[in-house]
Design a protein around this motif. Structure first.
Motif, PDB file in Angstrom:
ATOM      1  N   ASN A 290       0.805  -1.225   0.000  1.00 45.09           N
ATOM      2  CA  ASN A 290       0.000   0.000   0.000  1.00 45.09           C
ATOM      3  C   ASN A 290       0.836   1.272   0.000  1.00 45.09           C
ATOM      4  N   LEU A 291       2.147   1.135  -0.103  1.00 46.66           N
ATOM      5  CA  LEU A 291       3.034   2.298  -0.081  1.00 46.66           C
ATOM      6  C   LEU A 291       3.609   2.546  -1.461  1.00 46.66           C
ATOM      7  N   ASN A 292       3.915   3.811  -1.730  1.00 42.93           N
ATOM      8  CA  ASN A 292       4.628   4.077  -2.975  1.00 42.93           C
ATOM      9  C   ASN A 292       6.094   3.705  -2.761  1.00 42.93           C
ATOM     10  N   ARG A 293       6.877   3.752  -3.828  1.00 45.93           N
ATOM     11  CA  ARG A 293       8.285   3.316  -3.754  1.00 45.93           C
ATOM     12  C   ARG A 293       9.085   4.082  -2.709  1.00 45.93           C
ATOM     13  N   THR A 294       8.904   5.375  -2.683  1.00 47.02           N
ATOM     14  CA  THR A 294       9.652   6.217  -1.745  1.00 47.02           C
ATOM     15  C   THR A 294       9.294   5.876  -0.304  1.00 47.02           C
ATOM     16  N   GLU A 295       8.009   5.766  -0.006  1.00 49.71           N
ATOM     17  CA  GLU A 295       7.561   5.439   1.347  1.00 49.71           C
ATOM     18  C   GLU A 295       8.098   4.075   1.773  1.00 49.71           C
ATOM     19  N   ASP A 296       7.998   3.110   0.876  1.00 52.74           N
ATOM     20  CA  ASP A 296       8.472   1.764   1.187  1.00 52.74           C
ATOM     21  C   ASP A 296       9.968   1.762   1.466  1.00 52.74           C
ATOM     22  N   LYS A 297      10.721   2.492   0.660  1.00 47.37           N
ATOM     23  CA  LYS A 297      12.179   2.550   0.840  1.00 47.37           C
ATOM     24  C   LYS A 297      12.540   3.225   2.157  1.00 47.37           C
ATOM     25  N   VAL A 298      11.913   4.354   2.448  1.00 49.55           N
ATOM     26  CA  VAL A 298      12.199   5.066   3.699  1.00 49.55           C
ATOM     27  C   VAL A 298      11.909   4.161   4.898  1.00 49.55           C
ATOM     28  N   LEU A 299      10.773   3.493   4.875  1.00 47.73           N
ATOM     29  CA  LEU A 299      10.381   2.646   5.991  1.00 47.73           C
ATOM     30  C   LEU A 299      11.261   1.402   6.098  1.00 47.73           C
ATOM     31  N   SER A 300      11.457   0.696   4.998  1.00 45.56           N
ATOM     32  CA  SER A 300      12.241  -0.545   5.056  1.00 45.56           C
ATOM     33  C   SER A 300      13.707  -0.261   5.378  1.00 45.56           C
ATOM     34  N   ASP A 301      14.274   0.810   4.822  1.00 43.65           N
ATOM     35  CA  ASP A 301      15.655   1.175   5.143  1.00 43.65           C
ATOM     36  C   ASP A 301      15.791   1.541   6.618  1.00 43.65           C
ATOM     37  N   SER A 302      14.831   2.285   7.138  1.00 39.55           N
ATOM     38  CA  SER A 302      14.866   2.676   8.550  1.00 39.55           C
ATOM     39  C   SER A 302      14.834   1.451   9.457  1.00 39.55           C
ATOM     40  N   VAL A 303      13.921   0.539   9.180  1.00 43.56           N
ATOM     41  CA  VAL A 303      13.810  -0.672  10.006  1.00 43.56           C
ATOM     42  C   VAL A 303      15.111  -1.468   9.946  1.00 43.56           C
ATOM     43  N   ARG A 304      15.652  -1.656   8.768  1.00 44.56           N
ATOM     44  CA  ARG A 304      16.874  -2.449   8.611  1.00 44.56           C
ATOM     45  C   ARG A 304      18.057  -1.814   9.360  1.00 44.56           C
ATOM     46  N   GLU A 305      18.260  -0.518   9.150  1.00 48.07           N
ATOM     47  CA  GLU A 305      19.387   0.168   9.778  1.00 48.07           C
ATOM     48  C   GLU A 305      19.247   0.219  11.298  1.00 48.07           C
ATOM     49  N   LEU A 306      18.045   0.491  11.775  1.00 50.40           N
ATOM     50  CA  LEU A 306      17.822   0.549  13.223  1.00 50.40           C
ATOM     51  C   LEU A 306      17.971  -0.824  13.864  1.00 50.40           C
ATOM     52  N   ARG A 307      17.437  -1.840  13.222  1.00 51.87           N
ATOM     53  CA  ARG A 307      17.526  -3.203  13.770  1.00 51.87           C
ATOM     54  C   ARG A 307      18.994  -3.631  13.866  1.00 51.87           C
ATOM     55  N   LEU A 308      19.775  -3.357  12.842  1.00 52.28           N
ATOM     56  CA  LEU A 308      21.196  -3.693  12.849  1.00 52.28           C
ATOM     57  C   LEU A 308      21.918  -2.956  13.981  1.00 52.28           C
ATOM     58  N   SER A 309      21.635  -1.681  14.132  1.00 55.71           N
ATOM     59  CA  SER A 309      22.268  -0.905  15.197  1.00 55.71           C
ATOM     60  C   SER A 309      21.871  -1.427  16.572  1.00 55.71           C
ATOM     61  N   LEU A 310      20.617  -1.808  16.743  1.00 54.70           N
ATOM     62  CA  LEU A 310      20.161  -2.368  18.012  1.00 54.70           C
ATOM     63  C   LEU A 310      20.918  -3.655  18.333  1.00 54.70           C
ATOM     64  N   ILE A 311      21.043  -4.525  17.361  1.00 50.42           N
ATOM     65  CA  ILE A 311      21.766  -5.788  17.567  1.00 50.42           C
ATOM     66  C   ILE A 311      23.210  -5.507  17.952  1.00 50.42           C
ATOM     67  N   GLN A 312      23.840  -4.555  17.279  1.00 47.73           N
ATOM     68  CA  GLN A 312      25.225  -4.207  17.604  1.00 47.73           C
ATOM     69  C   GLN A 312      25.339  -3.667  19.025  1.00 47.73           C
ATOM     70  N   GLU A 313      24.405  -2.843  19.417  1.00 48.85           N
ATOM     71  CA  GLU A 313      24.423  -2.294  20.788  1.00 48.85           C
ATOM     72  C   GLU A 313      24.193  -3.398  21.815  1.00 48.85           C
ATOM     73  N   GLN A 314      23.287  -4.319  21.518  1.00 51.39           N
ATOM     74  CA  GLN A 314      23.021  -5.417  22.443  1.00 51.39           C
ATOM     75  C   GLN A 314      24.220  -6.337  22.599  1.00 51.39           C
ATOM     76  N   GLN A 315      25.037  -6.413  21.549  1.00 48.70           N
ATOM     77  CA  GLN A 315      26.232  -7.248  21.593  1.00 48.70           C
ATOM     78  C   GLN A 315      27.432  -6.477  22.151  1.00 48.70           C
ATOM     79  N   GLY A 316      27.198  -5.225  22.539  1.00 50.71           N
ATOM     80  CA  GLY A 316      28.250  -4.439  23.162  1.00 50.71           C
ATOM     81  C   GLY A 316      29.249  -3.816  22.218  1.00 50.71           C
TER      82      GLY A 316
END
Length: 89
Positions: free
Chosen positions: A62-88
């Motif tokens: 239901n999202l246009n390309r830009t919305e999908d990219k902004v959202l999916s990129d944000s989730v991916r980058e934040l999730r990776l950073s969270l995992i790195q922080e959890q691993q110290g």
């Protein structure tokens, strides 16, 4: 209410950007806007990232390309950073 109505696509991108900014702050990657200091709260960051991920799944197709990219990129980058922080890292 503003004289110029905001486009719904712009509102969605603004929502994602605001949630992402909050998550970066919760990860301690950007300063808390109230204190000016980096403060880490991984539990809150995880919850915010989960909210963004839920938006990603609930809006799939239901999202246009830009919305999908902004959202999916944000989730991916934040999730990776969270995992790195959890691993110290």
């Amino acid at each position: 209410m503003a004289n110029n109505p905001i486009n719904k696509n712009e509102l969605f991108t603004l929502l994602v950007t605001q949630l992402s900014s909050g998550a970066w702050s919760q990860l301690g990657k950007t300063p808390n806007p109230l204190t000016g200091k980096a403060e880490q709260n991984l539990e809150a960051a995880s919850m915010t990232i989960d909210i963004l991920e839920t938006l990603l799944f609930k809006t799939a197709g239901n999202l246009n390309r830009t919305e999908d990219k902004v959202l999916s990129d944000s989730v991916r980058e934040l999730r990776l950073s969270l995992i790195q922080e959890q691993q110290g890292r």
